[in-house]
Design a protein around this motif. Sequence first.
Motif, mmCIF file in Angstrom:
data_model
loop_
_atom_site.group_PDB
_atom_site.id
_atom_site.type_symbol
_atom_site.label_atom_id
_atom_site.label_comp_id
_atom_site.label_asym_id
_atom_site.label_seq_id
_atom_site.Cartn_x
_atom_site.Cartn_y
_atom_site.Cartn_z
ATOM 1 N N PHE A 174 -9.384 5.820 0.261
ATOM 2 C CA PHE A 174 -9.799 6.941 1.078
ATOM 3 C C PHE A 174 -10.293 8.125 0.525
ATOM 4 O O PHE A 174 -10.955 8.967 1.327
ATOM 5 C CB PHE A 174 -8.326 7.145 1.666
ATOM 6 C CG PHE A 174 -7.382 8.075 0.938
ATOM 7 C CD1 PHE A 174 -6.410 7.275 -0.186
ATOM 8 C CD2 PHE A 174 -7.418 9.304 1.092
ATOM 9 C CE1 PHE A 174 -5.727 8.176 -0.587
ATOM 10 C CE2 PHE A 174 -6.566 9.913 0.307
ATOM 11 C CZ PHE A 174 -5.755 9.372 -0.749
ATOM 12 N N ALA A 175 -9.836 8.726 -0.630
ATOM 13 C CA ALA A 175 -10.157 9.732 -1.160
ATOM 14 C C ALA A 175 -11.502 10.122 -1.093
ATOM 15 O O ALA A 175 -12.159 11.151 -0.788
ATOM 16 C CB ALA A 175 -9.651 10.033 -2.405
ATOM 17 N N SER B 151 -3.126 -1.070 -7.706
ATOM 18 C CA SER B 151 -2.125 -1.063 -7.059
ATOM 19 C C SER B 151 -0.998 -0.307 -7.505
ATOM 20 O O SER B 151 -0.234 -0.039 -6.804
ATOM 21 C CB SER B 151 -1.668 -2.583 -7.049
ATOM 22 O OG SER B 151 -1.181 -2.988 -8.249
ATOM 23 N N THR C 13 -7.206 3.124 5.531
ATOM 24 C CA THR C 13 -6.312 4.093 5.005
ATOM 25 C C THR C 13 -6.583 5.486 5.674
ATOM 26 O O THR C 13 -5.614 6.161 6.112
ATOM 27 C CB THR C 13 -6.140 4.287 3.548
ATOM 28 O OG1 THR C 13 -6.129 3.223 2.859
ATOM 29 C CG2 THR C 13 -5.154 5.402 3.041
ATOM 30 N N GLY D 114 -0.549 0.923 9.254
ATOM 31 C CA GLY D 114 0.053 0.784 7.900
ATOM 32 C C GLY D 114 0.252 -0.730 7.720
ATOM 33 O O GLY D 114 0.119 -1.425 6.615
ATOM 34 N N PRO E 7 -0.301 9.343 -3.018
ATOM 35 C CA PRO E 7 -1.261 8.467 -2.899
ATOM 36 C C PRO E 7 -2.274 8.562 -3.929
ATOM 37 O O PRO E 7 -3.386 8.938 -3.710
ATOM 38 C CB PRO E 7 -1.923 8.510 -1.607
ATOM 39 C CG PRO E 7 -0.909 9.606 -0.811
ATOM 40 C CD PRO E 7 -0.373 10.276 -1.950
ATOM 41 N N TRP E 8 -2.333 8.488 -5.228
ATOM 42 C CA TRP E 8 -3.264 8.467 -6.174
ATOM 43 C C TRP E 8 -3.207 7.276 -6.741
ATOM 44 O O TRP E 8 -2.446 6.281 -6.943
ATOM 45 C CB TRP E 8 -2.763 9.422 -7.061
ATOM 46 C CG TRP E 8 -1.420 9.541 -7.629
ATOM 47 C CD1 TRP E 8 -0.202 10.180 -7.327
ATOM 48 C CD2 TRP E 8 -1.180 8.958 -8.988
ATOM 49 N NE1 TRP E 8 0.759 10.007 -8.127
ATOM 50 C CE2 TRP E 8 0.518 9.281 -8.962
ATOM 51 C CE3 TRP E 8 -1.672 8.103 -9.917
ATOM 52 C CZ2 TRP E 8 0.976 9.125 -10.016
ATOM 53 C CZ3 TRP E 8 -0.956 7.751 -11.049
ATOM 54 C CH2 TRP E 8 0.513 8.059 -11.004
ATOM 55 N N ILE F 274 -7.051 -4.821 -4.408
ATOM 56 C CA ILE F 274 -5.973 -4.054 -4.089
ATOM 57 C C ILE F 274 -6.305 -2.471 -3.743
ATOM 58 O O ILE F 274 -6.192 -1.785 -2.721
ATOM 59 C CB ILE F 274 -4.830 -4.253 -4.725
ATOM 60 C CG1 ILE F 274 -4.387 -5.631 -4.717
ATOM 61 C CG2 ILE F 274 -3.557 -3.438 -4.232
ATOM 62 C CD1 ILE F 274 -3.302 -6.149 -5.579
ATOM 63 N N LEU G 80 1.948 3.298 3.106
ATOM 64 C CA LEU G 80 2.744 2.669 4.165
ATOM 65 C C LEU G 80 4.012 3.642 4.590
ATOM 66 O O LEU G 80 4.516 3.611 5.798
ATOM 67 C CB LEU G 80 3.026 1.433 3.742
ATOM 68 C CG LEU G 80 3.974 0.259 4.803
ATOM 69 C CD1 LEU G 80 3.258 0.235 6.201
ATOM 70 C CD2 LEU G 80 4.360 -0.796 4.329
ATOM 71 N N ILE H 244 -2.589 -3.033 7.583
ATOM 72 C CA ILE H 244 -3.234 -2.946 6.159
ATOM 73 C C ILE H 244 -2.424 -3.873 5.203
ATOM 74 O O ILE H 244 -2.943 -4.273 4.337
ATOM 75 C CB ILE H 244 -3.253 -1.470 5.544
ATOM 76 C CG1 ILE H 244 -4.251 -0.600 6.923
ATOM 77 C CG2 ILE H 244 -3.718 -1.116 4.273
ATOM 78 C CD1 ILE H 244 -3.984 0.903 6.396
ATOM 79 N N THR H 245 -1.008 -3.454 5.245
ATOM 80 C CA THR H 245 -0.166 -4.229 4.198
ATOM 81 C C THR H 245 -0.431 -5.853 4.454
ATOM 82 O O THR H 245 -0.743 -6.301 3.100
ATOM 83 C CB THR H 245 1.410 -3.910 4.501
ATOM 84 O OG1 THR H 245 1.597 -2.550 4.672
ATOM 85 C CG2 THR H 245 2.307 -4.620 3.545
ATOM 86 N N GLN I 168 -7.611 0.131 -0.228
ATOM 87 C CA GLN I 168 -6.715 1.306 0.174
ATOM 88 C C GLN I 168 -7.491 2.719 -0.226
ATOM 89 O O GLN I 168 -7.178 3.673 -0.184
ATOM 90 C CB GLN I 168 -5.483 1.522 -0.545
ATOM 91 C CG GLN I 168 -4.677 0.485 -0.359
ATOM 92 C CD GLN I 168 -3.363 0.361 -1.383
ATOM 93 O OE1 GLN I 168 -2.821 1.502 -1.652
ATOM 94 N NE2 GLN I 168 -2.989 -0.625 -1.966
ATOM 95 N N PRO J 279 0.926 -1.311 -0.122
ATOM 96 C CA PRO J 279 -0.134 0.111 0.007
ATOM 97 C C PRO J 279 0.866 1.097 0.040
ATOM 98 O O PRO J 279 1.907 1.310 0.865
ATOM 99 C CB PRO J 279 -0.612 -0.066 1.186
ATOM 100 C CG PRO J 279 -0.606 -1.610 1.817
ATOM 101 C CD PRO J 279 0.600 -1.902 1.130
ATOM 102 N N VAL K 145 -3.747 -6.550 2.890
ATOM 103 C CA VAL K 145 -3.512 -6.597 1.398
ATOM 104 C C VAL K 145 -2.742 -7.756 0.821
ATOM 105 O O VAL K 145 -3.235 -8.426 -0.109
ATOM 106 C CB VAL K 145 -2.957 -5.407 0.707
ATOM 107 C CG1 VAL K 145 -2.466 -5.293 -0.675
ATOM 108 C CG2 VAL K 145 -3.728 -4.226 1.331
#
Lengths: 289, 320, 454
Positions: free
Chosen positions: B252-253, B2, B274, B294, B9-10, B246, A134, B297-298, B250, A131, B301
């Motif tokens: 969030f936007a 991904s 996220t 984080g 983070p886009w 994936i 991270l 989350i990893t 993540q 991610p 995923v």
Amino acid sequence: MSQTVANRVIGRRKVPRWQKVSPFGYFALALISFISVFPFYWMFVVASNTTAEISKSPPSLIPGPRFFIVVEHVLQVVPFGLALWNTLLVGTVVAVAQVFFSALAGFAFAKLHFKGRKFLILFVIGTMMLPSQLGIIPLFMMISQWGLFDTLYALIVPALVTAFGVFWMRQIIDAQIPNELLEAASIDGGSVLRIYWSIVLPVIRQSSFVLGLFSFLGIWNDFLWPGLVLSSPEHFTAQIAVQQLKASYVIDYALNMGGAFMATSPLLILFIFVGRRLVSGVMDGAVKG
Amino acid sequence: MSAQTPTSPWRSKAPKPKKVKGVTGIASLNGKWGYLFTAPFFVMFLIFGLAPIVYSTYIAFFHWDPLGDQTFNGLENFTNLLQDDHFWNALRNTLNIWALSTFPQMAMSIGLAAVLRNKKLKFKTFWRTILLVPNITSVIAVAIVFGQLFGRDFGLINLFLSYLGMPHHIDFIEETIPGHIAIATMITWRWVGYNALIFLASMLAIPEDLYESASLDGASAWQQFIYVTLPQLKNTITFVLIVGTIGGLQVFAEPLTLGGTMDGGSTRQFSTLTLYLYEQAFINNKWGYAAAVGILITFIVLIVSGINFMITRRLASEEQ
Amino acid sequence: MAKMWTAPRVLAVAAVAALSVATVTPAKAADPVTITIWTFGDVIQRNFVQEYKLLHPEITLEIKKSDLDPLNGTNMVTACTAHNGPDIAAVEVSYSGYWRSYPSCFQDLRQMKTSSANANASSVVPASSNIAANLSATSIKKDYLPWRWAQGVGYNDSVIGLPTDVGGLEVAYRTDLFKKAGLPTDRAKVGKLWPTWDKFIAVGKQYLGKLSAKDKKAGKGFIDNSGTIYAAMLNQGTSKYYLNDGTDTGKLIYDKNPAVKKAWDTTVTALQAGIGTRIGQFSSDWNTGMSNGTFATILAPAWMMDYIKAQAPDTKGKWDIADMPGGGGNQGGTQLTIPAAAKHKQEAWDFMAWYLAPAQQLRMFKTYGLFPSTPSLYTDPSLVGFKDPFFNNAPVGKIYASGIVKLKPIFEGKLERAIDTAFGAGLSRVAAKKMTSAKSWAQVMADLKKVVSN
């Protein structure tokens, strides 16, 4: 298969392979297309009307006369022109850099034989699973320690390379450039650098453009990272400028939508020119079969 | 998707080709150049991609106040996190939004692609291009519009629903399920055309004679779709599903911009994994705890990708 | 790029400045300076920015507004870690406790000394007051309310912020709607309707009873938002979430303080009685509702008067101001700080000392309703005698002043904002009928355990 042959032999009227698109198909397309563009139209409607026009029931569905008043208002609140320029600058630099570095590494991974290559490419692909958020805290710490906080470098430097770009370029070069071509060139005595420059680059021009566009769009639309590392209005990007408009006590829909429209319309205009290439870029990259 | 820079983070737009074939390289070219060509990438990637991730893992074992003390606290962040109902709530919301957005989106994209691939379709390029428009625009700008459209009192969607006989206005921001639907709508709006193009590309690659024989066998258009098109799309569907998952884990936007706050609202109805990381990092300023989020989350995923991968393998082997 | 963009303007300004300085105060050099200010809402008023431009053509005040949490919670933290930041940053009172614990992020204002820049301010802007040279925070401390001052004192006793206004809280009500509902309209009588909050809720129910079925269906109510009662009540006490035990940090008592529970319970009663509308404050619905008479009362901090005037100009004369149930209240209030990494500390301090001096605060009250934090004005005839025609000529100065003097200082601790957010979310859950009051309270307690741990 034999059945088919038999049918043909009997000479049954051949069914036309493609029937006309039914009205329902066109309706579905038209509906989705309408939904796809309506938010942009609505941005403009709200931006050009008074809040009262929008709040009444039913609301006004046609643009009003106030758009330029709102534009002026937006320009008073944030230096929007500057923000657009910043975004353009950062986006272009990042797009060029990403294409440049990705093409170099992608070529090496696709066509050069060197030890550890397989491991390295798998490693690159593996990191694409991680991610993106991270590492955001340490990255922020690096940027501040290096004094890049509140500069455009904070947006550019960490975005110069991506694992994705390398992977994409590797696939493109692998698919679009036959090995025989490179072999022939190298037997003719061309150096690797020369081959890269005069054979590989011209072929992948179109794909490079698409990758660059994607990078550019990514920078254009990012807001979380710029919001963290930028603080002065003169360094704002377009999205941060739009966010800034929301930060008054009252939610001014016209102002917000005016800003959103101003931040979006350059992309829409760009899209008119490159939309077809983007479409083919998306479709080229898709899995076949 | 991904494919993201670890830094910004886009969601990258470009699709990911699936297979990494065993490319062997060209013997007559000097392979040593490979190191030189990949070096610039790897140097920067190590600094800006990998080092932060490694350092993040280090931070996760600390109570890390950005302005104050940093004290080692072992596994405390992780044990706290496993008992943190806000974290589990975020996971639930994330999965909910993912399910609400993925499956309708998939069905719609495939349906659209089926219409788009028809050779007799008029204005082909126009339709394809216009479907991609939502995908290029920023979430911020779009969220402003959707926030207004979904407005409780004066929103067009509520107005429309009331014409359809809905007795009262729905609060798409305060209420959990309607809120998730609103977010899923935004996500679907953004990605449906894009995925339709991916499916279209894959449909165009299906050999024509499959259809020819089917139609000569008297299969209707619908039957052709079910028995010819869909089975041929299996790989693409899996691919879109994996990439979408994936990305979906993540998300969030959309919840951030539509809900307006990092904590996800009064019942944390918009809080996603996220977003929870960002809330811990930049609202509560607990950097160690955020780093631990984080890492979790990893893991999630990776686990989900692993499951996906196994399913794909099984499907692929069944096929043979 | 910034330079490119502003250079012509700065040059022009500098040229003008050079000319005017040459004639007025020949000793002063006029290098163009841009003071950057991070703020929210209306803490920095535009008219005063323009005045300051007249006073100092060489100085540009560049104002960046954000929402409160991104500003005080995120941007200032990241800026301080990066040794960066504006020249002036506004810190809202709910974050004052947090920032008091990190004094190293700020310039100690005791060490600042005003220059002679504003020593003759009134000669340029006649309404303005002169600010003597060589004033430090220590020398102007006496001008400000002690409890407001204390909100800007760091744990190491450095002075990190100067107080802006005091958000004195009273009830703004619509006389026309009260009349229609058969309630008294005279402000003294209205104040007597609700000596306590329970009475206030009772009046609300009475008002609801008089509404037509159509009005009810349209979502009309007595108060704009019942949730606002919570903060108002809590701020009338002597302590909220922290007990002032003489230490810098204070002692957490949010779970034991009866005042917190009482404010919660009363608010829940009001929510369940349905006396409020569903409209959130500062939303566009709120503005519309203000004009349309969707609600008859607002718990209005002094600074909100200007907001009402701006958003609902057609309601002029229909509003009046009455005492709060249970006496005065307070909401909001801000300190202006100079971050440690500021580049123009001297200019920033000169501006702050001028902007927050009593004379400027008095004018700010008259123009914008921001109630002064400088008690010398509370007996000033021009404040006490100030009447506002918009609010039916209510003597707003006197009403808010009498409320303010009843206020007891409340200790604001480090996690004030986070705790407040958790309670607010808890009340929203009750309001949305997603949880019972008891269950939501328990949730708040559980959430807060996490907030206060490490």
